[in-house]
Design a protein around this motif. Structure first.
Motif, PDB file in Angstrom:
ATOM      1  N   MET A   1      28.730 -23.390   5.265  1.00 61.80           N
ATOM      2  CA  MET A   1      28.362 -23.531   6.663  1.00 61.80           C
ATOM      3  C   MET A   1      29.616 -23.268   7.509  1.00 61.80           C
ATOM      4  SD  MET A   1      26.600 -26.717   8.764  1.00 61.80           S
ATOM      5  CE  MET A   1      25.563 -27.112   7.412  1.00 61.80           C
ATOM      6  N   THR A   2      29.458 -22.462   8.534  1.00 63.68           N
ATOM      7  CA  THR A   2      30.600 -22.141   9.379  1.00 63.68           C
ATOM      8  C   THR A   2      30.796 -23.214  10.442  1.00 63.68           C
ATOM      9  OG1 THR A   2      29.338 -20.916  11.034  1.00 63.68           O
ATOM     10  CG2 THR A   2      30.086 -19.684   9.095  1.00 63.68           C
ATOM     11  N   THR A   3      31.932 -23.161  11.075  1.00 63.16           N
ATOM     12  CA  THR A   3      32.220 -24.099  12.160  1.00 63.16           C
ATOM     13  C   THR A   3      31.221 -23.934  13.296  1.00 63.16           C
ATOM     14  OG1 THR A   3      34.555 -24.032  11.576  1.00 63.16           O
ATOM     15  CG2 THR A   3      34.011 -24.851  13.763  1.00 63.16           C
ATOM     16  N   LEU A   4      30.830 -22.690  13.593  1.00 60.12           N
ATOM     17  CA  LEU A   4      29.837 -22.439  14.650  1.00 60.12           C
ATOM     18  C   LEU A   4      28.515 -23.115  14.322  1.00 60.12           C
ATOM     19  CD1 LEU A   4      28.974 -21.100  17.282  1.00 60.12           C
ATOM     20  CD2 LEU A   4      28.390 -19.058  15.933  1.00 60.12           C
ATOM     21  N   HIS A   5      28.076 -22.997  13.070  1.00 59.90           N
ATOM     22  CA  HIS A   5      26.827 -23.639  12.648  1.00 59.90           C
ATOM     23  C   HIS A   5      26.909 -25.151  12.815  1.00 59.90           C
ATOM     24  CE1 HIS A   5      26.266 -19.904  10.029  1.00 59.90           C
ATOM     25  NE2 HIS A   5      25.313 -19.867  10.942  1.00 59.90           N
ATOM     26  N   LEU A   6      28.020 -25.704  12.409  1.00 56.26           N
ATOM     27  CA  LEU A   6      28.217 -27.150  12.498  1.00 56.26           C
ATOM     28  C   LEU A   6      28.243 -27.610  13.956  1.00 56.26           C
ATOM     29  CD1 LEU A   6      28.629 -29.733  10.896  1.00 56.26           C
ATOM     30  CD2 LEU A   6      31.076 -29.280  10.921  1.00 56.26           C
ATOM     31  N   CYS A   7      28.901 -26.845  14.814  1.00 56.12           N
ATOM     32  CA  CYS A   7      28.949 -27.195  16.246  1.00 56.12           C
ATOM     33  C   CYS A   7      27.564 -27.139  16.878  1.00 56.12           C
ATOM     34  CB  CYS A   7      29.889 -26.256  16.991  1.00 56.12           C
ATOM     35  SG  CYS A   7      31.623 -26.575  16.686  1.00 56.12           S
ATOM     36  N   ILE A   8      26.815 -26.076  16.606  1.00 55.46           N
ATOM     37  CA  ILE A   8      25.467 -25.946  17.166  1.00 55.46           C
ATOM     38  C   ILE A   8      24.572 -27.066  16.659  1.00 55.46           C
ATOM     39  CG2 ILE A   8      23.373 -24.521  17.164  1.00 55.46           C
ATOM     40  CD1 ILE A   8      25.272 -22.070  17.255  1.00 55.46           C
ATOM     41  N   VAL A  48      10.792 -38.385  11.218  1.00 57.37           N
ATOM     42  CA  VAL A  48      12.239 -38.564  11.370  1.00 57.37           C
ATOM     43  C   VAL A  48      12.837 -39.187  10.105  1.00 57.37           C
ATOM     44  CG1 VAL A  48      14.009 -39.824  12.656  1.00 57.37           C
ATOM     45  CG2 VAL A  48      12.182 -38.662  13.879  1.00 57.37           C
ATOM     46  N   LEU A  49      12.142 -40.144   9.528  1.00 56.53           N
ATOM     47  CA  LEU A  49      12.636 -40.746   8.279  1.00 56.53           C
ATOM     48  C   LEU A  49      12.694 -39.707   7.158  1.00 56.53           C
ATOM     49  CD1 LEU A  49      10.834 -44.188   8.456  1.00 56.53           C
ATOM     50  CD2 LEU A  49      13.299 -43.764   8.659  1.00 56.53           C
ATOM     51  N   LEU A  50      11.707 -38.808   7.119  1.00 54.23           N
ATOM     52  CA  LEU A  50      11.726 -37.740   6.113  1.00 54.23           C
ATOM     53  C   LEU A  50      12.865 -36.753   6.377  1.00 54.23           C
ATOM     54  CD1 LEU A  50       7.896 -37.155   5.703  1.00 54.23           C
ATOM     55  CD2 LEU A  50       9.461 -38.198   4.048  1.00 54.23           C
ATOM     56  N   TRP A  51      13.135 -36.451   7.657  1.00 52.97           N
ATOM     57  CA  TRP A  51      14.283 -35.609   7.993  1.00 52.97           C
ATOM     58  C   TRP A  51      15.586 -36.282   7.558  1.00 52.97           C
ATOM     59  CZ3 TRP A  51      14.760 -30.742   8.687  1.00 52.97           C
ATOM     60  CH2 TRP A  51      13.774 -29.992   9.328  1.00 52.97           C
ATOM     61  N   LEU A  52      15.651 -37.588   7.719  1.00 51.11           N
ATOM     62  CA  LEU A  52      16.833 -38.338   7.285  1.00 51.11           C
ATOM     63  C   LEU A  52      17.023 -38.206   5.777  1.00 51.11           C
ATOM     64  CD1 LEU A  52      19.176 -40.314   7.643  1.00 51.11           C
ATOM     65  CD2 LEU A  52      17.504 -42.179   7.626  1.00 51.11           C
ATOM     66  N   ILE A  53      15.955 -38.392   5.034  1.00 49.92           N
ATOM     67  CA  ILE A  53      16.026 -38.246   3.569  1.00 49.92           C
ATOM     68  C   ILE A  53      16.448 -36.823   3.202  1.00 49.92           C
ATOM     69  CG2 ILE A  53      14.643 -38.214   1.453  1.00 49.92           C
ATOM     70  CD1 ILE A  53      12.994 -40.542   2.780  1.00 49.92           C
ATOM     71  N   TYR A  54      15.864 -35.845   3.881  1.00 51.05           N
ATOM     72  CA  TYR A  54      16.220 -34.439   3.648  1.00 51.05           C
ATOM     73  C   TYR A  54      17.715 -34.216   3.913  1.00 51.05           C
ATOM     74  CZ  TYR A  54      16.466 -29.389   4.416  1.00 51.05           C
ATOM     75  OH  TYR A  54      16.822 -28.072   4.377  1.00 51.05           O
ATOM     76  N   GLY A  55      18.206 -34.739   5.037  1.00 55.17           N
ATOM     77  CA  GLY A  55      19.623 -34.598   5.364  1.00 55.17           C
ATOM     78  C   GLY A  55      20.511 -35.202   4.301  1.00 55.17           C
ATOM     79  N   LEU A  57      19.689 -35.570   1.123  1.00 60.99           N
ATOM     80  CA  LEU A  57      19.579 -34.735  -0.080  1.00 60.99           C
ATOM     81  C   LEU A  57      20.437 -33.482   0.003  1.00 60.99           C
ATOM     82  CD1 LEU A  57      15.745 -35.027  -0.788  1.00 60.99           C
ATOM     83  CD2 LEU A  57      17.612 -36.060  -2.098  1.00 60.99           C
ATOM     84  N   ILE A  58      20.521 -32.876   1.204  1.00 60.56           N
ATOM     85  CA  ILE A  58      21.327 -31.661   1.333  1.00 60.56           C
ATOM     86  C   ILE A  58      22.743 -31.960   1.830  1.00 60.56           C
ATOM     87  CG2 ILE A  58      19.302 -30.202   1.676  1.00 60.56           C
ATOM     88  CD1 ILE A  58      20.132 -30.015   4.667  1.00 60.56           C
ATOM     89  N   GLN A  59      23.026 -33.242   2.055  1.00 56.24           N
ATOM     90  CA  GLN A  59      24.341 -33.717   2.501  1.00 56.24           C
ATOM     91  C   GLN A  59      24.790 -33.025   3.792  1.00 56.24           C
ATOM     92  OE1 GLN A  59      27.027 -33.498  -0.829  1.00 56.24           O
ATOM     93  NE2 GLN A  59      25.711 -34.768  -2.099  1.00 56.24           N
ATOM     94  N   ASP A  60      23.900 -33.004   4.770  1.00 51.55           N
ATOM     95  CA  ASP A  60      24.172 -32.380   6.065  1.00 51.55           C
ATOM     96  C   ASP A  60      24.374 -33.487   7.094  1.00 51.55           C
ATOM     97  OD1 ASP A  60      23.934 -31.187   8.632  1.00 51.55           O
ATOM     98  OD2 ASP A  60      22.829 -29.512   7.753  1.00 51.55           O
ATOM     99  N   TRP A  61      25.648 -33.744   7.454  1.00 56.45           N
ATOM    100  CA  TRP A  61      25.980 -34.885   8.305  1.00 56.45           C
ATOM    101  C   TRP A  61      25.338 -34.853   9.691  1.00 56.45           C
ATOM    102  CZ3 TRP A  61      27.073 -39.301   6.481  1.00 56.45           C
ATOM    103  CH2 TRP A  61      27.647 -39.383   5.215  1.00 56.45           C
TER     104      TRP A  61
END
Length: 88
Positions: A1-8, A48-55, A57-61
């Motif tokens: 993931m690029t810095t731009l992706h993380l910022c957006i 939202v809880l499922l999105w949290l679990i997904y996050g 699982l993919i370790q997306d802060w």
């Protein structure tokens, strides 16, 4: 993931999370939840809880943090709505 992706992603997460703060504040202060749809908030909170679990699982802060906070905010409104429905 690029810095731009993380910022957006981070900016989007902040915006969508902060969008719930006025509803929580108004619901808390007035206790008037007549305009709140119980089915919508139930489905939304589950989503939202499922999105949290997904996050997690993919370790997306940005996904994890935004959805953890949004889940708490949405849960407050949902619990207030449930309480108002049960009081009738």
């Amino acid at each position: 993931m690029t810095t731009l992706h993380l910022c957006i992603g981070s900016i989007a997460a902040v915006c969508t999370t902060l969008a719930f703060v006025p509803q929580v504040v108004q619901s808390w202060r007035t206790r008037d939840l007549s305009g709140i749809s119980l089915p919508m908030y139930t489905i939304f909170t589950i989503g939202v809880l499922l999105w949290l679990i997904y996050g997690i699982l993919i370790q997306d802060w940005p996904v994890i943090i935004a959805n953890a906070i949004t889940a708490m905010l949405a849960s407050v409104v949902l619990l207030l709505k449930l309480k108002s429905c049960l009081a009738r």
